[in-house]
Design a protein around this motif. Structure first.
Motif, mmCIF file in Angstrom:
data_model
loop_
_atom_site.group_PDB
_atom_site.id
_atom_site.type_symbol
_atom_site.label_atom_id
_atom_site.label_comp_id
_atom_site.label_asym_id
_atom_site.label_seq_id
_atom_site.Cartn_x
_atom_site.Cartn_y
_atom_site.Cartn_z
ATOM 1 N N GLY A 203 0.943 -1.350 -0.159
ATOM 2 C CA GLY A 203 -0.554 -0.390 0.153
ATOM 3 C C GLY A 203 1.176 0.973 -0.614
ATOM 4 N N ILE A 204 2.159 1.395 0.337
ATOM 5 C CA ILE A 204 3.284 2.452 -0.217
ATOM 6 C C ILE A 204 3.779 2.127 -1.066
ATOM 7 C CG2 ILE A 204 4.452 3.845 0.789
ATOM 8 C CD1 ILE A 204 3.827 3.300 3.498
ATOM 9 N N GLN A 205 3.673 2.662 -1.826
ATOM 10 C CA GLN A 205 4.819 2.182 -3.600
ATOM 11 C C GLN A 205 5.006 3.956 -3.247
ATOM 12 O OE1 GLN A 205 0.972 2.671 -6.076
ATOM 13 N NE2 GLN A 205 1.013 0.300 -5.982
ATOM 14 N N VAL A 206 6.432 3.417 -3.916
ATOM 15 C CA VAL A 206 7.375 4.907 -4.031
ATOM 16 C C VAL A 206 7.715 4.866 -5.668
ATOM 17 C CG1 VAL A 206 9.631 5.661 -3.972
ATOM 18 C CG2 VAL A 206 8.279 4.548 -1.537
ATOM 19 N N MET A 207 7.762 6.096 -6.546
ATOM 20 C CA MET A 207 8.034 5.670 -7.342
ATOM 21 C C MET A 207 8.675 6.723 -8.818
ATOM 22 S SD MET A 207 4.028 5.450 -8.561
ATOM 23 C CE MET A 207 3.845 6.883 -10.503
ATOM 24 N N SER A 208 9.080 5.945 -9.619
ATOM 25 C CA SER A 208 9.600 7.178 -10.572
ATOM 26 C C SER A 208 9.121 7.364 -12.140
ATOM 27 C CB SER A 208 11.229 7.129 -10.623
ATOM 28 O OG SER A 208 12.044 7.936 -11.980
ATOM 29 N N MET A 209 8.829 8.318 -12.758
ATOM 30 C CA MET A 209 7.866 8.125 -13.865
ATOM 31 C C MET A 209 8.767 8.855 -15.231
ATOM 32 S SD MET A 209 3.811 7.822 -14.137
ATOM 33 C CE MET A 209 3.617 9.343 -13.765
ATOM 34 N N ASP A 210 8.520 8.897 -15.977
ATOM 35 C CA ASP A 210 8.717 9.869 -17.243
ATOM 36 C C ASP A 210 6.958 9.466 -18.109
ATOM 37 O OD1 ASP A 210 11.491 9.531 -16.780
ATOM 38 O OD2 ASP A 210 11.760 8.559 -18.378
ATOM 39 N N THR A 211 7.370 10.970 -18.112
ATOM 40 C CA THR A 211 5.398 10.978 -18.773
ATOM 41 C C THR A 211 5.678 11.963 -20.391
ATOM 42 O OG1 THR A 211 4.933 12.792 -17.609
ATOM 43 C CG2 THR A 211 3.978 10.770 -16.821
ATOM 44 N N ARG A 212 5.448 11.811 -21.362
ATOM 45 C CA ARG A 212 5.391 12.675 -22.020
ATOM 46 C C ARG A 212 3.857 13.762 -22.468
ATOM 47 N NH1 ARG A 212 8.708 12.095 -26.770
ATOM 48 N NH2 ARG A 212 9.560 9.289 -25.805
ATOM 49 N N THR A 213 4.297 15.216 -22.473
ATOM 50 C CA THR A 213 3.111 15.878 -22.658
ATOM 51 C C THR A 213 3.282 16.272 -24.416
ATOM 52 O OG1 THR A 213 5.293 17.365 -23.182
ATOM 53 C CG2 THR A 213 4.494 17.179 -20.747
ATOM 54 N N ALA A 214 1.765 16.936 -24.513
ATOM 55 C CA ALA A 214 1.571 17.104 -25.646
ATOM 56 C C ALA A 214 2.591 17.977 -26.662
ATOM 57 C CB ALA A 214 0.423 17.527 -25.966
ATOM 58 N N ASP A 215 3.432 18.702 -26.673
ATOM 59 C CA ASP A 215 4.228 18.784 -27.078
ATOM 60 C C ASP A 215 5.495 17.268 -27.620
ATOM 61 O OD1 ASP A 215 5.810 18.800 -25.246
ATOM 62 O OD2 ASP A 215 6.006 21.132 -24.717
ATOM 63 N N GLY A 216 6.009 16.277 -27.047
ATOM 64 C CA GLY A 216 6.143 15.380 -27.135
ATOM 65 C C GLY A 216 7.578 15.668 -26.372
ATOM 66 N N SER A 217 7.291 16.182 -25.745
ATOM 67 C CA SER A 217 8.693 16.092 -24.447
ATOM 68 C C SER A 217 8.219 15.555 -23.243
ATOM 69 C CB SER A 217 8.988 18.010 -23.933
ATOM 70 O OG SER A 217 7.262 18.210 -23.279
ATOM 71 N N VAL A 218 9.345 15.148 -22.463
ATOM 72 C CA VAL A 218 9.475 14.075 -21.878
ATOM 73 C C VAL A 218 10.126 14.343 -20.383
ATOM 74 C CG1 VAL A 218 10.181 11.947 -20.889
ATOM 75 C CG2 VAL A 218 9.702 12.324 -23.195
ATOM 76 N N HIS A 219 8.426 14.450 -19.251
ATOM 77 C CA HIS A 219 8.917 14.731 -17.962
ATOM 78 C C HIS A 219 9.276 13.716 -16.698
ATOM 79 C CE1 HIS A 219 8.300 18.828 -18.647
ATOM 80 N NE2 HIS A 219 7.112 18.845 -19.140
ATOM 81 N N THR A 220 10.368 14.147 -15.852
ATOM 82 C CA THR A 220 10.621 13.440 -15.127
ATOM 83 C C THR A 220 10.358 13.364 -13.737
ATOM 84 O OG1 THR A 220 12.377 11.928 -15.956
ATOM 85 C CG2 THR A 220 12.387 11.493 -13.762
ATOM 86 N N THR A 221 9.434 12.457 -13.059
ATOM 87 C CA THR A 221 9.019 12.850 -11.536
ATOM 88 C C THR A 221 8.831 11.690 -10.700
ATOM 89 O OG1 THR A 221 6.361 11.862 -12.243
ATOM 90 C CG2 THR A 221 6.940 15.067 -13.020
ATOM 91 N N GLU A 222 9.192 11.934 -9.356
ATOM 92 C CA GLU A 222 9.110 10.739 -8.807
ATOM 93 C C GLU A 222 8.627 11.489 -7.927
ATOM 94 O OE1 GLU A 222 13.326 11.357 -6.664
ATOM 95 O OE2 GLU A 222 14.200 10.746 -9.020
ATOM 96 N N SER A 223 7.198 9.574 -7.042
ATOM 97 C CA SER A 223 6.103 10.495 -6.515
ATOM 98 C C SER A 223 6.130 8.943 -4.843
ATOM 99 C CB SER A 223 4.807 10.172 -6.537
ATOM 100 O OG SER A 223 5.065 11.485 -8.792
ATOM 101 N N VAL A 224 5.548 8.931 -4.329
ATOM 102 C CA VAL A 224 5.060 8.405 -2.596
ATOM 103 C C VAL A 224 3.608 8.320 -3.433
ATOM 104 C CG1 VAL A 224 5.383 7.733 -1.020
ATOM 105 C CG2 VAL A 224 7.140 8.712 -1.780
ATOM 106 N N ARG A 225 2.906 7.035 -3.099
ATOM 107 C CA ARG A 225 1.582 6.680 -3.749
ATOM 108 C C ARG A 225 1.016 6.218 -2.243
ATOM 109 N NH1 ARG A 225 -1.516 5.366 -8.429
ATOM 110 N NH2 ARG A 225 -1.059 3.413 -7.979
ATOM 111 N N VAL A 226 0.196 6.414 -1.056
ATOM 112 C CA VAL A 226 -0.136 6.090 -0.337
ATOM 113 C C VAL A 226 -1.768 4.872 -0.784
ATOM 114 C CG1 VAL A 226 -1.677 5.733 2.338
ATOM 115 C CG2 VAL A 226 0.777 7.067 1.658
ATOM 116 N N CYS A 227 -1.898 3.722 -0.687
ATOM 117 C CA CYS A 227 -3.376 3.477 -1.073
ATOM 118 C C CYS A 227 -4.266 2.863 -0.208
ATOM 119 C CB CYS A 227 -3.136 2.118 -2.371
ATOM 120 S SG CYS A 227 -1.342 2.684 -3.150
ATOM 121 N N PHE A 228 -5.689 3.419 0.128
ATOM 122 C CA PHE A 228 -6.133 2.236 0.546
ATOM 123 C C PHE A 228 -7.544 1.675 0.458
ATOM 124 C CE2 PHE A 228 -4.705 6.744 2.203
ATOM 125 C CZ PHE A 228 -3.944 6.506 3.392
#
Length: 320
Positions: A203-228
């Motif tokens: 239920g506690i997820q630590v993640m790193s993610m690359d997402t592509r935006t509408a203009d084609g650029s890629v953004h890297t984000t890191e997140s912590v998720r708590v699941c209920f």
């Protein structure tokens, strides 16, 4: 013979060019702590009456996610808040402290944060671990609080919150499963190019993610998720954000009704005003940044909502 545990104490302080009432107000409003304080991931207010409150908190400490329950005593007249962990996270056996807000002038404040703590058997390595986490988190919290409070006249414009919803005519369990299994998103969600996931505690997820935006650029984000799963919610805090955002928190939530479910994606953001012109151009202002972030985040989360809807509605006949 039983020896009393050694009590360790720390003190951190900062002077802030803002009214004492503004500083106290930020500290008192724990619901915004995940948005305002870098280490804080999520806060659940279990009970409270304005003077006494009980909280369940999740926060990072030395690159790990810890959770605990605290009680707080609020004294707005003296501008002091005392806290004590009810169920400390290991290696602690006790942790408490005080926020002290001192008015130095109409727009000048000294903020002091005191901690006291004990660890089992006073093990040196555990004491060092807690001291390092306390120092790092306290300095991070005071630094961000100073930045926010000193922009108190524009803070309402820098904070942006919004949500989008879709109706799914299918089982809530399938929708939640789609959102929970974030490790499958690179195959399921087109704008996700890469995702690395660690879930050492269920239920506690630590993640790193690359997402592509509408203009084609890629953004890297890191997140912590708590699941209920019991309330069908997933909350998250980005611990590494794109340059236009100083902070970003959010929530996926499900609300059942009839034979379907309403799925909502909620976002809250603090804009990084010093980067607006560099990213959006010399004529861009805070209003333009608000529109840009609203569209960018809403586009991606909206796409994910629709994919969750398609997944649940397509799989629903087989699931019944």
């Amino acid at each position: 013979m039983v020896f009393a545990e050694q009590v360790h104490r720390t003190s951190h302080e900062v002077e802030i060019a803002a009214p004492a009432g503004v500083v106290y107000g930020i500290i008192a409003d724990t619901q915004k702590w995940p948005l305002y304080f870098p280490p804080n991931v999520h806060v659940e207010r279990l009970e409270g009456d304005g003077q006494h409150e009980r909280l369940r908190m999740w926060a990072t400490a030395n690159n790990t996610v810890k959770t605990w329950t605290s009680r707080r005593e609020l004294d707005p007249g003296r501008r002091r808040i005392e806290f004590r962990q009810e169920i400390p996270a290991a290696p602690l056996t006790g942790m408490g402290g005080t926020w002290i807000v001192e008015e130095l002038g109409p727009t000048s404040t000294r903020l002091t944060l005191l901690h006291d703590f004990t660890v089992a058997d006073d093990r040196a390595e555990d004491v060092e671990w807690v001291l390092r986490a306390t120092d790092t988190n306290s300095e991070s919290e005071l630094g961000r609080l100073k930045t926010l409070a000193e922009r108190w006249t524009e803070l309402d414009d820098l904070v942006l919150s919004f949500e989008d919803s879709v109706h799914v005519e299918g089982p809530a369990e399938l929708v939640y499963d789609f959102l929970y299994r974030v490790g499958d998103w690179p195959e399921r969600v087109p704008h996700v190019d890469r995702l690395d996931l660690v879930e050492e505690t269920p239920g506690i997820q630590v993640m790193s993610m690359d997402t592509r935006t509408a203009d084609g650029s890629v953004h890297t984000t890191e997140s912590v998720r708590v699941c209920f799963p019991e309330t069908e919610r997933i909350v998250y805090k980005q611990t590494a954000t794109p340059a236009l955002m100083a902070a970003h928190t959010g929530q996926w939530s499900l609300r059942r009704h009839g034979t379907g479910v309403t799925v909502t994606s909620q976002h809250s953001v603090v804009l990084r005003s010093e980067n607006i012109e560099r990213i959006l151009g010399p004529d861009a202002d805070v209003a333009a940044a608000r529109r840009y972030v609203r569209q960018a985040l809403g586009r991606n989360s909206g796409a994910t909502l629709n994919l969750a809807k398609q997944f649940a509605e397509t799989a629903a006949p087989a699931a019944r």
